[in-house]
Every structure is written in C-alpha cells, then in structure tokens.
Design an enzyme around this catalytic site. Structure first.
Site, short mmCIF file in Angstrom:
data_model
loop_
_atom_site.label_atom_id
_atom_site.label_comp_id
_atom_site.label_asym_id
_atom_site.label_seq_id
_atom_site.Cartn_x
_atom_site.Cartn_y
_atom_site.Cartn_z
N LYS A 209 0.86 -1.18 0.00
CA LYS A 209 0.00 0.00 0.00
C LYS A 209 0.90 1.23 0.00
CE LYS A 209 -3.53 2.41 2.69
NZ LYS A 209 -4.48 2.29 3.79
N LYS A 262 -2.15 -1.42 -3.88
CA LYS A 262 -3.02 -0.25 -3.81
C LYS A 262 -2.18 1.02 -3.91
CE LYS A 262 -6.00 2.04 -0.57
NZ LYS A 262 -6.32 2.20 0.79
#
Ligand code: PBG
Length: 336
Positions: A209, A262
C-alpha cells in the site's frame, strides 16, 4: 511486403472474444461501501459520484443493491459516532462496522470483507495511537509545534488490531483486510483470529500500500484524513518497486491469504511483479482518486465514462489482478 502474418485476422468481430486473453466477471469485483454511525440519512460523497455514506439502518438495502448487480462481495468501511486518541470505537462490539456486519450477514448472502484500520476512529486521523518519536528526524514532521515529534506506535497498534479483527469476526465478517501498514500486522492478526477460534477467516492484506495522493476523495468520504503530517512513515514510497516484493514476502510468511496492491492504475507494474513472484491471489484496489478523475473528465465531456471504466478494470486484470476493489463495481458488473 510479406503479409503472411496478418494479426487483423483475429480482430474480426466473430473471433475477437474467442481469442481474448482477459475477461472481467462480476465475481472478480468487490464493492466498497461506507456506513456512517453519525447520520440517519444517506449523505452523497461529492467527490465520488454515485456513492453515499449510508446510515446503519440503510446498510442492508445498500448491500442488496450491490448484490442485484451480480457483485457478490463488499468491503465495509465505518465512520464511528465518536473518535478518541486510541480509536477505541474500532473494536467495540456495538461499533458501526460490527453492527453492520451482523445485519448484512443475517439478512443477505453478501461476502463481507471488513477494512481493519484505525484512521477513521482516531481523533488525529492516523492509523494507530501515537507515540513520541525519540529522534527528531523520522516523525510526522509537519506536526503540531510539539517536541519531540509524534509517530504511530507500531506495537500498541498491533494490540488494537487484535481486538478489532476478533470483534469483526465475532460479528460474522467473512474476511478481514488490514490496511494500516504496521510491521508484523498480518502475523499478529492471524494469531489473534486463530486463538479466538476463527482459523477459517482469511486475511486479505493491504500488502503493498503506497503513500498515495490518489486517496484524497476517500479521506473525505471516510473522514479519515490525518489531522497533521502524512502517512509516509508507514505507507510505502511511490518510488519503490522492490520494496513491494519484500512487503508481500513478509505478509506471505505471516500467513496472508490474499495480497493487495493499492492504488491500482499508477501501480500496474507492481501488480504484474507480485503476480509473477507469488502464487497467492492478487487483489488490486482501484482507489477513490482513480474513480474521481474519470468521473471529473467525463463530466466535462472529455472522456466516455463507461468505456474508460471498463478499460481501466480490464487493464488491472491484464496486469495480473485476480480481484479488483473498485467504486465502479456495480456500474461495470451491470453491463457485463
Ligand atoms: C485506510 C484506508 C484508506 C483507503 C482504504 N483504506 C485511506 C488511507 O490510507 O489514507 C483508501 C481507499 C481509496 O482511496 O479508495 N483505512
């Protein structure tokens, strides 16, 4: 010119689908939904057209609408009725997510994944309780004028995450998705779930992330923007690709079942690398900013929304994602 090889032969209408390498299915999509304990009415999220914060009393209807489109899974985000420095409403058995999960699982067949993080629950908006940073370098340096600087307390956060996942599992969550990027997060959560008798609950780790500016609209939607500083002391540097492999390897060792990358579109190279290097299912989070920018351009008449939405999701799958979390889930699924 030698025209023995004519790739256009396979681009004719009747054969295109036979030879297509990638397909999108509603079953690959996960719809994020926002439930808000502070409201009795749906509140439209301005920067995410078509999405609302829904009250707890409206969550079942919201999820039923998702299921209607063929999408079978939702990712639940909660906005609590109150916040404190520790984020204690995140693990309350009568918390907004816990109550919503109970309702959704008792009234629908949706597969319910819960986002596990503290940033919507702490009053400072960081992903865990804060501690004073010993070195003046390396803290949340844009912070309030206090000495020493503050940073997220990793190990105190792990203790909170244990409580959060077990409360979600008790409420009936099918899968948990820790998104805080704390060191040791997956292993801690795995043990907590196992010890509480939830060995069957899988973990989808937000493994790679990035500290991304594409989360802007989400932070408005979930009311989770950091009150000071930024998240670059726990989320990944957009400059780094090899580090993503290291992060995913650590999560694999700690027992993560699904690996998430992400955001998605600016990180297709990362999705593709993770797909190649690991044999876990790979999820990609097509985040709020990716959604908002296509909507904004479409609103101006500069892009055709349905086409760019489908093309975006197809590209994410082509890069190697098995599952996609996306605010386009319902729109796209309806057209498949
Ligand atoms: C953290 C979390 C965030 C998103 C999902 N989980 C925000 C952040 O890290 O600041 C972003 C999702 C999006 O932008 O769509 N709980």
């Amino acid at each position: 010119m030698d025209l023995t090889h004519r790739p256009r032969r396979l681009r004719q209408d009747r054969v295109r689908d036979l030879v297509s390498e990638t397909s999108l299915e509603p079953a690959d999509l996960i719809a994020p939904v926002f439930v808000d304990a502070t409201t009795d009415e749906r509140i439209p999220i301005e920067s995410m057209p078509g999405h609302d914060r829904v009250p707890i009393d409206g969550i079942v209807a919201r999820v039923e609408d998702v299921l209607e489109t063929g999408v079978e899974a939702v990712m639940l985000f909660g906005i609590p009725e109150s916040k404190d420095p520790e984020g204690s409403r995140a693990w309350a058995d009568d918390g907004v997510v816990q109550e919503s999960v109970r309702r959704i699982t008792s009234e629908t067949d949706a597969y319910v994944i819960t986002d596990v993080c503290l940033c919507e629950y702490t009053d400072h908006g960081h992903c865990g309780p804060l501690e004073a940073e010993l070195r003046s370098e390396g803290g949340l340096e844009d912070g309030p004028a206090c000495e020493p600087t503050m940073t997220v307390d990793n190990d105190a956060t792990l203790a909170a995450l244990e409580q959060i996942v077990t409360s979600h599992a008790r409420a009936g969550a099918d899968m948990v998705a820790p998104s805080g990027m704390m060191d040791g997060m997956v292993g801690t959560i795995r043990s907590a779930l196992d010890e509480a008798g939830f060995e069957h609950v899988p973990i989808m780790s937000y493994a790679a992330k990035y500290e991304s500016a594409f989360y802007g609209p989400f932070r408005d939607a979930a009311d989770g923007a950091p009150a000071f500083g930024n998240r670059r002391h726990y989320q990944m540097d957009p400059a780094n690709a090899r580090e993503a492999v290291r992060e995913v390897r650590l999560d694999a060792e700690q027992g993560a079942d699904v690996m998430m990358v992400k955001p998605a579109l600016p990180y297709l190279d990362i999705i593709s690398t993770i797909r190649r290097e690991f044999d876990h299912p790979v999820a990609a989070y097509n985040v709020s900013g990716e959604y908002a920018m296509l909507h904004a351009a479409a609103e101006k008449g500069w892009l055709e929304l349905e086409a760019v939405a489908t093309e975006s999701l197809l590209s994410i799958k082509r890069a190697g994602a098995d599952l996609i979390l996306t605010y386009f889930a319902e729109d796209v699924a309806q057209r498949l």
